[in-house]
Design a protein around this motif. Sequence first.
Motif, PDB file in Angstrom:
ATOM      1  N   LYS A   2     -19.888  17.066 -21.457  1.00 42.03           N
ATOM      2  CA  LYS A   2     -20.539  17.837 -22.121  1.00 42.03           C
ATOM      3  C   LYS A   2     -20.480  17.673 -23.192  1.00 42.03           C
ATOM      4  O   LYS A   2     -20.883  18.201 -24.069  1.00 42.03           O
ATOM      5  N   THR A   3     -18.941  17.984 -23.213  1.00 43.95           N
ATOM      6  CA  THR A   3     -18.165  18.182 -24.631  1.00 43.95           C
ATOM      7  C   THR A   3     -18.701  17.599 -25.867  1.00 43.95           C
ATOM      8  O   THR A   3     -18.566  17.926 -26.463  1.00 43.95           O
ATOM      9  N   PHE A   4     -18.468  16.404 -25.515  1.00 42.68           N
ATOM     10  CA  PHE A   4     -18.888  15.199 -26.372  1.00 42.68           C
ATOM     11  C   PHE A   4     -20.918  15.286 -26.915  1.00 42.68           C
ATOM     12  O   PHE A   4     -20.767  15.304 -27.738  1.00 42.68           O
ATOM     13  N   GLU A   5     -21.574  15.782 -25.813  1.00 43.83           N
ATOM     14  CA  GLU A   5     -22.557  16.348 -26.118  1.00 43.83           C
ATOM     15  C   GLU A   5     -23.260  17.475 -27.743  1.00 43.83           C
ATOM     16  O   GLU A   5     -23.501  17.390 -28.067  1.00 43.83           O
ATOM     17  N   ARG A   6     -21.617  17.891 -26.880  1.00 43.50           N
ATOM     18  CA  ARG A   6     -21.805  19.728 -28.323  1.00 43.50           C
ATOM     19  C   ARG A   6     -21.497  19.236 -28.876  1.00 43.50           C
ATOM     20  O   ARG A   6     -21.578  19.215 -30.333  1.00 43.50           O
ATOM     21  N   LEU A   7     -20.650  18.195 -29.315  1.00 46.45           N
ATOM     22  CA  LEU A   7     -19.863  17.947 -30.283  1.00 46.45           C
ATOM     23  C   LEU A   7     -20.779  17.084 -31.656  1.00 46.45           C
ATOM     24  O   LEU A   7     -21.158  16.708 -32.290  1.00 46.45           O
ATOM     25  N   ALA A   8     -21.290  16.003 -30.662  1.00 47.14           N
ATOM     26  CA  ALA A   8     -22.940  15.617 -31.344  1.00 47.14           C
ATOM     27  C   ALA A   8     -23.199  15.944 -32.212  1.00 47.14           C
ATOM     28  O   ALA A   8     -24.508  16.249 -33.303  1.00 47.14           O
ATOM     29  N   ARG A   9     -23.952  17.933 -31.128  1.00 45.89           N
ATOM     30  CA  ARG A   9     -24.843  18.455 -31.757  1.00 45.89           C
ATOM     31  C   ARG A   9     -24.183  18.964 -32.745  1.00 45.89           C
ATOM     32  O   ARG A   9     -24.836  19.490 -33.978  1.00 45.89           O
ATOM     33  N   ALA A  10     -23.072  19.716 -32.641  1.00 44.37           N
ATOM     34  CA  ALA A  10     -22.197  19.834 -34.025  1.00 44.37           C
ATOM     35  C   ALA A  10     -22.028  18.926 -35.179  1.00 44.37           C
ATOM     36  O   ALA A  10     -22.731  19.290 -36.388  1.00 44.37           O
ATOM     37  N   ARG A  11     -22.402  17.017 -35.307  1.00 43.69           N
ATOM     38  CA  ARG A  11     -22.821  16.736 -35.873  1.00 43.69           C
ATOM     39  C   ARG A  11     -24.272  16.608 -36.521  1.00 43.69           C
ATOM     40  O   ARG A  11     -23.922  15.812 -36.802  1.00 43.69           O
ATOM     41  N   HIS A  12     -24.809  17.188 -35.878  1.00 38.53           N
ATOM     42  CA  HIS A  12     -26.169  16.983 -36.385  1.00 38.53           C
ATOM     43  C   HIS A  12     -27.111  15.509 -35.871  1.00 38.53           C
ATOM     44  O   HIS A  12     -27.791  15.000 -36.454  1.00 38.53           O
ATOM     45  N   VAL A  13     -26.295  15.237 -35.246  1.00 39.45           N
ATOM     46  CA  VAL A  13     -27.065  13.211 -34.221  1.00 39.45           C
ATOM     47  C   VAL A  13     -28.338  14.057 -33.576  1.00 39.45           C
ATOM     48  O   VAL A  13     -28.788  15.192 -33.098  1.00 39.45           O
ATOM     49  N   GLU A  14     -29.441  13.141 -34.197  1.00 37.00           N
ATOM     50  CA  GLU A  14     -30.115  12.621 -33.941  1.00 37.00           C
ATOM     51  C   GLU A  14     -30.420  12.023 -32.767  1.00 37.00           C
ATOM     52  O   GLU A  14     -31.456  12.338 -31.869  1.00 37.00           O
ATOM     53  N   ARG A  15     -29.249  11.105 -32.378  1.00 36.57           N
ATOM     54  CA  ARG A  15     -30.401  11.056 -31.194  1.00 36.57           C
ATOM     55  C   ARG A  15     -29.020   9.694 -30.797  1.00 36.57           C
ATOM     56  O   ARG A  15     -28.059   9.611 -30.912  1.00 36.57           O
ATOM     57  N   LEU A  16     -29.085  10.008 -29.275  1.00 34.85           N
ATOM     58  CA  LEU A  16     -27.960   9.748 -28.758  1.00 34.85           C
ATOM     59  C   LEU A  16     -28.257   9.396 -26.646  1.00 34.85           C
ATOM     60  O   LEU A  16     -28.917   8.979 -26.719  1.00 34.85           O
TER      61      LEU A  16
END
Length: 525
Positions: A73-87
């Motif tokens: 969940k933390t990784f997902e939030r960090l990815a969102r903060a990094r503006h990741v488009e695909r995970l």
Amino acid sequence: MTSHGHGGIMPAVRLAAIDVGSNSLHMLVADVSPDGRIQVVDRLKEMVRLGHRAFTSGKLDREAAELALRTLKTFERLARARHVERLGAVATSAVREARNGASFVRLLRRETGIPVRIVSGLDEARHALGLDGGPHLLVDVGGGSVELVLVRDGRAVWMRSLPLGVARLTERFLVDDPPRTGQVRQLEKHLRRELGEALSRVRRAGTLRAIGTSGTVNALVAMACAARGEDVARLHGARAKATEIARLRQRILAAGAARRAALPGIDTKRVDLMPAAVVMLDFLLGEARIPELMACTWALREGLLLELAGLRSGPGDAASVRRRSVEALAERFAGPNAHGRQVARLALALFDATADELRLPPSAREPLEYGALLHDIGHVVDHGRHHRHSAYLIRTGELLGFEPLDIEMLALVARSHRKQLPSPSDPDVHVLPPPMRRRVRALAALLRVADALDRTQFSVVRSIRTSHRGGRLLIEVDSGKDNAELELWAAQRRVDLLARLLDRPVLLRLGKRTTAQMPHAAIRA
């Protein structure tokens, strides 16, 4: 942010790849440019020990599973903060083998929105490819399984995935701390039964070295470096001799957890797993008669990243990934890099003319070209010592698809394009085997002349041609109607190393004919 496991790339896409391993969760965030070049943005790691007791009980530990869920969940939030488009995310042996693994994956998908998929052991192994030459044995020792891949010229010729991870072996055999002699013997007997045939095949192939692609293996390399008194700040490409691993085995098995934690270079988060790890690696190197172990930070998540970017489609992937990675690094620090491209063209022309005399194989064209493209990126840090900064940026620039030694060779070629060559006692030189050291000298000699032939950085040299006259190597330069006097003056001052290696004088002069009049045999830059 959208999440999926496969698909093509869109312009300026930012990707994230997550590896749900038996010991740790890792996330790699990277940008992929419109032409497919990759630039790593961030790396994250959290030790969760999903494999703890899973390999003896057959189920994922509840506390470890909850920690893994919170971490994801933390990784997902960090990815969102990094503006990741695909995970994308993959889970390995602990989840793959646990009776509740499938339900755990469904929970992760439901709670995080990330469609985690479970990969097989062979899938894990395939992600490690991208090495030339060989044969090399790639060794990925996880918590639950060991992946072995025999690689020759970037292709897997043989793969095995075995349930011999260090967490599994520790729980089954090394129940005391420090382990008793009888427990170690039982573990070795088990390893011989499970690995003996596979390692005989590796031995018969004449394997040159083992390359560790996991944190557990690389932790042992770090300890071997520390025992030699070497700085382990840059683990990628570091090496440990089989004899050093054997000495580490004695020290690790003789110490309890508290004393092991004080050993130089140890990863304190892996203290309890190091006895099984060192027995495994010592056995593997000994049975396969492999003289050294090399650390490589390329891993499953890098392979997943390439998959997300749509860059893993065939046998030529490794070469295209390397080129994209170099071009991305050059663009990052040198922009359009017109000078680097001109120098690369000239260097390759010189290579084609002198490779036989310099005893350079065709495969050496690539490090020369990439060294030329990257030789001046250190200007972004400092002009006076830019060659050293270029080498540093190459070593730390997240160049994907390269073998560790090849990155070191690239760095040394770039560093050696001006001033003196590093001495043989330099630690950066010493890490290379003697044939690669000789290759660095030859490539540096060519790069020095090519760099000087663009002294004004106006790309005035259109082509070059070479000939042997009176015991000399004559390099004739065509510049059309442009004035190349400064280039000729600068290049003549930089031919000393090339002349020594060729054992003949090297002379440069302006060609008598224009490009249009030059014969087809002329070497095009």
